[in-house]
Design a protein around this motif. Structure first.
Motif: not given
Ligand code: C5P
Length: 226
Positions: A81-85, A128-135, A140-141, A165-167
Motif C-alpha cells: 500500500v505504501l509503495e502504491g500510495a 493500522d495501514i489506513l490510519a498511516e496512509v491517511s496521516r 497532496p490532495g 483513521k483520518g480518511c
C-alpha cells in the motif's frame, strides 16, 4: 458510470483478508471474500482509471485491465500500500486487515501432545495501514477511502472510526446475520470527513462500487461534477 470519468486517475485498492501465520501450516484469518474490493477495482478500470489491486488471499478471477498484486499478511499489505500510495491519486482500503498477529511464528508445525494443553498464542498489534496512509498523504490532495464493517451502532461507530483513521470517506457496512461477507449484495452508508452521510442502495457489489466512485469523483480536483 458508462463513461471514462476516471481517466488518468491512479488508484490503489486493497481487497480480501490478511492471513497471519501461527506456524508453517496455520494462520489467523477472516471471512472476507474480496468481492467488494474486486468490484471496486473492476468498476474503476471500466471508468478509465489506472488500477493496482492489492489482493490478500482472494479466490476470484483477476478483473480485466487491472494490475493485480498478491499479498498475504498485514505487514506485506502495508508495504504494498505504501509503495502504491506514493504515486496514487486515490487509495481505497477495502481489505479486512487483521488487527493482531501472533507474536512469534513457530518454525515447525505445532504438535499435539497427549495430555497437555498447547501454549496460548500471544498476539501483538498490526500496523493500522489506513490510519498511516491517511496521516502521511504521500501526495497532496490524495483521497483516502476506508471501509468499516459494523454489527451495532453502525453510524456512531462509523463516525468515530472516520475521525480516528483520518480518511476522507468511510464506507460503513452492516454485517452479521449473513449480511455483506461473502454475499453478492451489499448495502452501505458512506460517511464523509465533512460530516455528511450518503446512503448507498442495497444492490450488487458492482453497483455499490460505482456509487462509491461517484462520490470519490466529486472530490477529485478538476472534476466537472458530471
Ligand atoms: O478498525 P477497523 O479494522 O474496523 O477499520 C477498518 C478499515 O481500516 C478498513 O478500511 C481496513 O482496510 C483498514 N485497516 C487497516 N489496517 C489495519 C486494520 C484495518 O488499514 N490494521
Amino acid at each position: 458510470a458508462g463513461t471514462a470519468d476516471l481517466a488518468g486517475v491512479r488508484v490503489v485498492v486493497s481487497a480480501g483478508g490478511t492471513r497471519e501465520a501461527i506456524d508453517p501450516v496455520r494462520f489467523l484469518g477472516n471471512r472476507s471474500s474480496g468481492r467488494q474490493g474486486y468490484a471496486l477495482a473492476a468498476t474503476a478500470a471500466a471508468r478509465g482509471a489506472s488500477v493496482t489491486l492489492l489482493s490478500a488471499n482472494v479466490e476470484l478471477p483477476d478483473p480485466a485491465g487491472v494490475d493485480v498484486r498478491r499479498v498475504t499478511s498485514a505487514r506485506e499489505l502495508r508495504e504494498a500500500v505504501l509503495e502504491g500510495a506514493a504515486t496514487a491519486d486515490v487509495v481505497v482500503m477495502a481489505a479486512a486487515v487483521a488487527d493482531f498477529r501472533p507474536d512469534t511464528v513457530t518454525a515447525s508445525k505445532i504438535k499435539k501432545t497427549a495430555g497437555t494443553t498447547p501454549a496460548p498464542i500471544a498476539l501483538v498489534e498490526n500496523p493500522d495501514i489506513l490510519a498511516e496512509v491517511s496521516r502521511e498523504r504521500a501526495r497532496p490532495g490524495q483521497i483516502v477511502v476506508g471501509f468499516a464493517a459494523e454489527t451495532d451502532n453502525v453510524l456512531d461507530n462509523g463516525r468515530a472510526k472516520l475521525a480516528r483513521k483520518g480518511c476522507d470517506l468511510l464506507v460503513v457496512n452492516q454485517v452479521g446475520d449473513g449480511r455483506a461477507f461473502g454475499t453478492a449484495d451489499n448495502q452501505a452508508v458512506v460517511l464523509t470527513a465533512e460530516g455528511a452521510s450518503v446512503e448507498i442502495e442495497r444492490g450488487p457489489k458492482e453497483d455499490v462500487a460505482d456509487q462509491v466512485w461517484d462520490l470519490v469523483a466529486t472530490r477529485i480536483p478538476g472534476d466537472t461534477g458530471s
